[in-house]
Motif scaffolding. Sequence first.
Motif, PDB file in Angstrom:
ATOM      1  N   GLN A 140     -36.059 -10.085 -26.411  1.00 50.43           N
ATOM      2  CA  GLN A 140     -34.847 -10.779 -26.820  1.00 50.43           C
ATOM      3  C   GLN A 140     -33.643  -9.967 -26.349  1.00 50.43           C
ATOM      4  O   GLN A 140     -33.529  -8.781 -26.650  1.00 50.43           O
ATOM      5  CB  GLN A 140     -34.813 -10.957 -28.338  1.00 50.43           C
ATOM      6  CG  GLN A 140     -35.840 -11.950 -28.850  1.00 50.43           C
ATOM      7  CD  GLN A 140     -35.525 -13.372 -28.403  1.00 50.43           C
ATOM      8  OE1 GLN A 140     -34.560 -13.971 -28.862  1.00 50.43           O
ATOM      9  NE2 GLN A 140     -36.341 -13.909 -27.514  1.00 50.43           N
ATOM     10  N   CYS A 141     -32.768 -10.601 -25.597  1.00 49.34           N
ATOM     11  CA  CYS A 141     -31.634  -9.915 -24.980  1.00 49.34           C
ATOM     12  C   CYS A 141     -30.338 -10.468 -25.564  1.00 49.34           C
ATOM     13  O   CYS A 141     -30.131 -11.678 -25.586  1.00 49.34           O
ATOM     14  CB  CYS A 141     -31.644 -10.123 -23.467  1.00 49.34           C
ATOM     15  SG  CYS A 141     -33.222  -9.714 -22.678  1.00 49.34           S
ATOM     16  N   LEU A 142     -29.477  -9.575 -26.003  1.00 44.23           N
ATOM     17  CA  LEU A 142     -28.218  -9.951 -26.627  1.00 44.23           C
ATOM     18  C   LEU A 142     -27.072  -9.152 -26.025  1.00 44.23           C
ATOM     19  O   LEU A 142     -27.251  -8.020 -25.587  1.00 44.23           O
ATOM     20  CB  LEU A 142     -28.245  -9.679 -28.141  1.00 44.23           C
ATOM     21  CG  LEU A 142     -29.376 -10.279 -28.958  1.00 44.23           C
ATOM     22  CD1 LEU A 142     -29.380  -9.671 -30.352  1.00 44.23           C
ATOM     23  CD2 LEU A 142     -29.250 -11.788 -29.033  1.00 44.23           C
ATOM     24  N   ARG A 143     -25.893  -9.767 -26.023  1.00 44.01           N
ATOM     25  CA  ARG A 143     -24.660  -9.014 -25.803  1.00 44.01           C
ATOM     26  C   ARG A 143     -23.985  -8.931 -27.152  1.00 44.01           C
ATOM     27  O   ARG A 143     -23.756  -9.962 -27.805  1.00 44.01           O
ATOM     28  CB  ARG A 143     -23.766  -9.687 -24.770  1.00 44.01           C
ATOM     29  CG  ARG A 143     -22.460  -8.930 -24.596  1.00 44.01           C
ATOM     30  CD  ARG A 143     -21.713  -9.292 -23.347  1.00 44.01           C
ATOM     31  NE  ARG A 143     -20.461  -8.541 -23.270  1.00 44.01           N
ATOM     32  CZ  ARG A 143     -19.818  -8.293 -22.148  1.00 44.01           C
ATOM     33  NH1 ARG A 143     -20.306  -8.731 -20.985  1.00 44.01           N
ATOM     34  NH2 ARG A 143     -18.697  -7.598 -22.147  1.00 44.01           N
ATOM     35  N   VAL A 144     -23.664  -7.716 -27.585  1.00 37.85           N
ATOM     36  CA  VAL A 144     -23.237  -7.492 -28.958  1.00 37.85           C
ATOM     37  C   VAL A 144     -21.898  -6.764 -29.000  1.00 37.85           C
ATOM     38  O   VAL A 144     -21.674  -5.808 -28.253  1.00 37.85           O
ATOM     39  CB  VAL A 144     -24.287  -6.665 -29.734  1.00 37.85           C
ATOM     40  CG1 VAL A 144     -23.871  -6.495 -31.185  1.00 37.85           C
ATOM     41  CG2 VAL A 144     -25.653  -7.321 -29.650  1.00 37.85           C
ATOM     42  N   HIS A 145     -21.014  -7.239 -29.879  1.00 38.05           N
ATOM     43  CA  HIS A 145     -19.815  -6.478 -30.222  1.00 38.05           C
ATOM     44  C   HIS A 145     -20.091  -5.766 -31.542  1.00 38.05           C
ATOM     45  O   HIS A 145     -20.381  -6.400 -32.559  1.00 38.05           O
ATOM     46  CB  HIS A 145     -18.593  -7.380 -30.378  1.00 38.05           C
ATOM     47  CG  HIS A 145     -17.377  -6.634 -30.856  1.00 38.05           C
ATOM     48  ND1 HIS A 145     -16.582  -5.891 -30.015  1.00 38.05           N
ATOM     49  CD2 HIS A 145     -16.845  -6.489 -32.104  1.00 38.05           C
ATOM     50  CE1 HIS A 145     -15.606  -5.335 -30.700  1.00 38.05           C
ATOM     51  NE2 HIS A 145     -15.746  -5.685 -31.977  1.00 38.05           N
ATOM     52  N   VAL A 146     -20.024  -4.443 -31.509  1.00 44.14           N
ATOM     53  CA  VAL A 146     -20.297  -3.625 -32.684  1.00 44.14           C
ATOM     54  C   VAL A 146     -18.977  -3.197 -33.301  1.00 44.14           C
ATOM     55  O   VAL A 146     -18.156  -2.565 -32.634  1.00 44.14           O
ATOM     56  CB  VAL A 146     -21.115  -2.374 -32.305  1.00 44.14           C
ATOM     57  CG1 VAL A 146     -21.478  -1.577 -33.548  1.00 44.14           C
ATOM     58  CG2 VAL A 146     -22.371  -2.778 -31.540  1.00 44.14           C
ATOM     59  N   PRO A 147     -18.718  -3.522 -34.565  1.00 48.35           N
ATOM     60  CA  PRO A 147     -17.465  -3.126 -35.195  1.00 48.35           C
ATOM     61  C   PRO A 147     -17.436  -1.632 -35.500  1.00 48.35           C
ATOM     62  O   PRO A 147     -18.478  -0.960 -35.507  1.00 48.35           O
ATOM     63  CB  PRO A 147     -17.437  -3.956 -36.479  1.00 48.35           C
ATOM     64  CG  PRO A 147     -18.877  -4.163 -36.796  1.00 48.35           C
ATOM     65  CD  PRO A 147     -19.593  -4.283 -35.469  1.00 48.35           C
ATOM     66  N   TYR A 148     -16.243  -1.141 -35.772  1.00 48.14           N
ATOM     67  CA  TYR A 148     -16.061   0.293 -36.006  1.00 48.14           C
ATOM     68  C   TYR A 148     -16.719   0.746 -37.302  1.00 48.14           C
ATOM     69  O   TYR A 148     -17.409   1.757 -37.346  1.00 48.14           O
ATOM     70  CB  TYR A 148     -14.570   0.626 -36.023  1.00 48.14           C
ATOM     71  CG  TYR A 148     -14.272   2.091 -36.265  1.00 48.14           C
ATOM     72  CD1 TYR A 148     -14.812   3.077 -35.448  1.00 48.14           C
ATOM     73  CD2 TYR A 148     -13.442   2.487 -37.307  1.00 48.14           C
ATOM     74  CE1 TYR A 148     -14.538   4.418 -35.659  1.00 48.14           C
ATOM     75  CE2 TYR A 148     -13.155   3.824 -37.525  1.00 48.14           C
ATOM     76  CZ  TYR A 148     -13.708   4.790 -36.708  1.00 48.14           C
ATOM     77  OH  TYR A 148     -13.431   6.107 -36.913  1.00 48.14           O
ATOM     78  N   ALA A 149     -16.544   0.030 -38.372  1.00 44.05           N
ATOM     79  CA  ALA A 149     -17.115   0.444 -39.655  1.00 44.05           C
ATOM     80  C   ALA A 149     -17.321  -0.783 -40.533  1.00 44.05           C
ATOM     81  O   ALA A 149     -16.358  -1.456 -40.896  1.00 44.05           O
ATOM     82  CB  ALA A 149     -16.192   1.441 -40.366  1.00 44.05           C
ATOM     83  N   THR A 150     -18.587  -1.084 -40.851  1.00 48.05           N
ATOM     84  CA  THR A 150     -18.903  -2.172 -41.772  1.00 48.05           C
ATOM     85  C   THR A 150     -20.094  -1.764 -42.603  1.00 48.05           C
ATOM     86  O   THR A 150     -20.780  -0.783 -42.312  1.00 48.05           O
ATOM     87  CB  THR A 150     -19.259  -3.484 -41.031  1.00 48.05           C
ATOM     88  OG1 THR A 150     -20.552  -3.348 -40.453  1.00 48.05           O
ATOM     89  CG2 THR A 150     -18.250  -3.821 -39.955  1.00 48.05           C
ATOM     90  N   ARG A 151     -20.382  -2.538 -43.608  1.00 49.07           N
ATOM     91  CA  ARG A 151     -21.549  -2.245 -44.443  1.00 49.07           C
ATOM     92  C   ARG A 151     -22.853  -2.479 -43.685  1.00 49.07           C
ATOM     93  O   ARG A 151     -23.920  -2.086 -44.135  1.00 49.07           O
ATOM     94  CB  ARG A 151     -21.527  -3.097 -45.713  1.00 49.07           C
ATOM     95  CG  ARG A 151     -21.683  -4.599 -45.469  1.00 49.07           C
ATOM     96  CD  ARG A 151     -21.529  -5.369 -46.774  1.00 49.07           C
ATOM     97  NE  ARG A 151     -21.662  -6.803 -46.600  1.00 49.07           N
ATOM     98  CZ  ARG A 151     -22.828  -7.443 -46.623  1.00 49.07           C
ATOM     99  NH1 ARG A 151     -23.935  -6.764 -46.784  1.00 49.07           N
ATOM    100  NH2 ARG A 151     -22.869  -8.759 -46.484  1.00 49.07           N
ATOM    101  N   ALA A 152     -22.755  -3.140 -42.530  1.00 54.59           N
ATOM    102  CA  ALA A 152     -23.962  -3.383 -41.739  1.00 54.59           C
ATOM    103  C   ALA A 152     -24.427  -2.134 -41.001  1.00 54.59           C
ATOM    104  O   ALA A 152     -25.503  -2.139 -40.416  1.00 54.59           O
ATOM    105  CB  ALA A 152     -23.714  -4.502 -40.733  1.00 54.59           C
ATOM    106  N   ASP A 153     -23.614  -1.079 -41.028  1.00 53.35           N
ATOM    107  CA  ASP A 153     -23.979   0.158 -40.350  1.00 53.35           C
ATOM    108  C   ASP A 153     -24.974   0.912 -41.225  1.00 53.35           C
ATOM    109  O   ASP A 153     -24.646   1.905 -41.870  1.00 53.35           O
ATOM    110  CB  ASP A 153     -22.725   0.986 -40.080  1.00 53.35           C
ATOM    111  CG  ASP A 153     -23.016   2.222 -39.250  1.00 53.35           C
ATOM    112  OD1 ASP A 153     -24.068   2.249 -38.594  1.00 53.35           O
ATOM    113  OD2 ASP A 153     -22.188   3.144 -39.259  1.00 53.35           O
ATOM    114  N   ILE A 154     -26.208   0.391 -41.298  1.00 51.88           N
ATOM    115  CA  ILE A 154     -27.222   0.940 -42.188  1.00 51.88           C
ATOM    116  C   ILE A 154     -28.422   1.389 -41.367  1.00 51.88           C
ATOM    117  O   ILE A 154     -28.592   1.022 -40.213  1.00 51.88           O
ATOM    118  CB  ILE A 154     -27.676  -0.097 -43.233  1.00 51.88           C
ATOM    119  CG1 ILE A 154     -28.239  -1.341 -42.531  1.00 51.88           C
ATOM    120  CG2 ILE A 154     -26.535  -0.484 -44.146  1.00 51.88           C
ATOM    121  CD1 ILE A 154     -28.809  -2.373 -43.485  1.00 51.88           C
TER     122      ILE A 154
END
Length: 209
Positions: A117-131
């Motif tokens: 599975q191939c994705l292009r992703v924008h990763v935010p600077y700081a969110t609760r998803a950074d786990i």
Amino acid sequence: MDHVPGETSPDPATPGVLPDVAPQLRALRRRRGLTLEAAAQRAGLSPAHLSRLETGNRQPSLPMLLALSRIYGTTVSELLGETPPERDPVVRAGRSEPVEADGWIYRQAGGAGRALQCLRVHVPYATRADIVRVHPGEEWIHVLEGRVRLALGEAVHVLDPGDSAHFDSLTPHRIGAATPGGAELLFVHTLMQSPAAELCLGDGTPHRR
């Protein structure tokens, strides 16, 4: 008649059950260059049992089909003689609608239903998803823009544009942007049966933008 675990005898009342599986099993084994004995050993069967499957004198169970498909490097669908729909190998820019979950924004960069599975992703600077995440499979990331902080076990790596990382995702890992504006990356993983949002985008519900 003796019963072999994982196999069922053809039901005379239902002729034609799995009609394509016997010739497919034989053809795929030969295509892989395996003798009857070698293939049977890998599948945990006797050569006589595998021969019965290939001649249609026994019908394999689903677990056995799964095991044989792995040995022959194919899918259960192919073993059953099913023809998959033709897939377009080209993914056009702009055709993939952005999806957001927990601040992560991703676009499909590969075809659906593939082992990768191939994705292009924008990763935010700081969110609760950074786990921290741990799951079966492999991951590969390639940074396009910004900087990415990748924690693998006890080690922390900062990736610049053009840098890549390829790792076993059973290693506890955490991905986050190291720049306030976020980061753009290409993301490839091998977990095709799980929704992409659950794999890499946290526990939030993905929604279209």
